[in-house]
Design an enzyme around this catalytic site. Structure first.
Site, mmCIF file in Angstrom:
data_model
loop_
_atom_site.group_PDB
_atom_site.id
_atom_site.type_symbol
_atom_site.label_atom_id
_atom_site.label_comp_id
_atom_site.label_asym_id
_atom_site.label_seq_id
_atom_site.Cartn_x
_atom_site.Cartn_y
_atom_site.Cartn_z
ATOM 1 N N LYS A 1 32.442 35.954 27.048
ATOM 2 C CA LYS A 1 32.983 34.749 27.688
ATOM 3 C C LYS A 1 31.878 33.956 28.371
ATOM 4 O O LYS A 1 31.858 32.716 28.322
ATOM 5 C CB LYS A 1 34.076 35.133 28.691
ATOM 6 C CG LYS A 1 35.356 35.633 28.023
ATOM 7 C CD LYS A 1 36.271 36.349 28.996
ATOM 8 C CE LYS A 1 37.471 36.936 28.255
ATOM 9 N NZ LYS A 1 38.332 37.787 29.099
ATOM 10 N N GLN B 1 39.772 39.927 34.770
ATOM 11 C CA GLN B 1 39.674 40.718 33.548
ATOM 12 C C GLN B 1 40.610 41.932 33.612
ATOM 13 O O GLN B 1 40.564 42.716 34.548
ATOM 14 C CB GLN B 1 38.230 41.192 33.334
ATOM 15 C CG GLN B 1 38.009 41.961 32.051
ATOM 16 C CD GLN B 1 38.277 41.121 30.810
ATOM 17 O OE1 GLN B 1 37.857 39.978 30.720
ATOM 18 N NE2 GLN B 1 38.989 41.690 29.851
ATOM 19 N N ASP C 1 44.306 31.710 32.174
ATOM 20 C CA ASP C 1 44.807 32.798 31.330
ATOM 21 C C ASP C 1 46.279 32.613 30.979
ATOM 22 O O ASP C 1 46.794 33.230 30.060
ATOM 23 C CB ASP C 1 44.622 34.150 32.043
ATOM 24 C CG ASP C 1 43.622 35.043 31.337
ATOM 25 O OD1 ASP C 1 43.248 34.725 30.195
ATOM 26 O OD2 ASP C 1 43.210 36.061 31.925
#
Length: 369
Positions: free
Chosen positions: A129, A173, A196
């Site tokens: 990322k 994460q 997200d």
């Protein structure tokens, strides 16, 4: 899903041809055949083939020609949907927009990532990322916390990023260590920065007709984008999603429904999973079981999106393992009209959609069109 788990697939599946129907030929009074007869050969679980046979008056028997055609018949192969290439196109588009925004108003989108613990797979995802952000000109911020950190430690950094105007997206994460309340931590992310797409208000808006979420979860969004950019129609199609997780399965089903598909969800309590899946024009597999979806699960000509990334032992690999999807690729590629590979299919799209959501957030925050 123990009842649905199968062993590794075989790549030696053999096609068998069904016998031809006995239909009389149209002949003239002198016995000469007056037309070409179209014969459809349908191997079970494989795409139908159409072979036109010219049957002339000099032929002693049509069966001779049919037998020759059967001997030369070959199996079909699906179109490979190259997620890596499509993701590259999207990153190029994002890069142009990031530069335009920077030149016009002096703002650069920013993405913050919080990782807890030292899981190797999570560290790899975060590294990828970060590299992706750099490739398109997005600023990246990263916080690494030890495994024994508290929920309060994580929420503290989330709060700081919530208040930081240079940060337009916050990603925690997953998975988090078992002692942490994942729901509580994800809820701490301000909805305007929930790139997200996991905030309950975003999911709630996705589920309601007439509402638009601020962000759509990245992996299911990537699946739909793969279909769009591959010119695969969704409207009016029968779709099956295998798996009902909050991260992929459930939002993927909602997105397909919003695209006017008729959607079924297959899960560990579905008694007729194979039969339901075999009816689908579009299959999205997101269950986390290696090679579970076999060739005989798929309707000939269906489109298959494989979300699974599963390590399986492989003595021939230097790493001792290889990555496979939830779909038995060697079998399904012979049945489907299009399929995503693993790796190189959905994975690159997930990161591309994360960058897209971050850009959308920055534009929204600064009213930039």
């Amino acid at each position: 899903m123990a009842s649905m788990i199968f062993t590794d697939c075989s790549s030696s599946t053999t096609a068998r041809l069904l016998p031809l129907a006995r239909n009389p030929l149209l002949r003239g009074k002198d016995g000469v055949v007056l037309f070409r007869r179209l014969v459809t050969l349908t191997p079970p679980n494989f795409t139908s083939y159409r072979r036109t046979l010219t049957l002339g008056s000099s032929s002693p028997s049509p069966l001779t020609h049919v037998t020759a055609s059967l001997a030369t018949e070959a199996s079909a192969t699906a179109k490979i949907i190259d997620g890596k290439s499509i993701a590259k196109q999207i990153r190029d588009e994002i890069s142009v927009e990031v530069s335009r925004m920077k030149d016009a108003i002096g703002v650069v989108p920013g993405l913050a990532v919080i990782i807890v613990g030292d899981r190797k797979d999570s560290a790899t995802y975060v590294r990828n990322k970060r590299k992706a952000c750099e490739s398109v000109g997005i600023n990246s911020f990263e916080v690494r916390l030890p495994e024994d950190s508290t929920e309060q430690d994580v929420v503290k950094f989330i709060s700081e990023f919530n208040d930081d105007s240079s940060v337009h997206g916050i990603l925690v994460q997953l998975p988090l260590p078992s002692h942490m309340n994942e729901e509580k931590i994800l809820d701490a992310v301000r909805i305007e920065k929930d790139v997200d797409g996991f905030h309950p208000l975003n999911i709630g808006c996705l589920a309601m007709r007439g509402r638009e979420p601020m962000f759509v979860p990245c992996t299911p969004k990537g699946c739909i984008e793969l279909l769009h950019r591959s010119d695969i129609s969704i409207k009016g199609k029968k779709a099956v999603v295998i798996g009902r997780s909050n991260i992929v399965g459930m939002p993927a089903a909602l997105l397909l429904q919003n695209e006017n598909a008729t959607v079924s969800i297959v899960h560990s309590r579905t008694p007729n999973a194979e039969e339901l899946t075999r009816q689908a024009d579009i299959v999205i597999a997101a269950v986390g079981v290696p090679n579970m979806v076999k060739g005989n699960w798929i309707k000939p000509g269906a489109v298959v999106i494989d979300v699974g990334i599963n390590p399986v032992e492989d003595a021939k690999s230097s790493r001792g393992y290889r990555l496979v999807g939830d779909v038995c690729y060697e079998e399904v590629v012979k049945v489907a009209s299009a399929i995503t590979p693993v790796p190189g299919g959905v994975g690159p799209m997930t990161i591309a959609m994360l960058l897209t959501n971050t850009l959308i957030s920055a534009k929204r925050a600064h009213n930039f069109e």
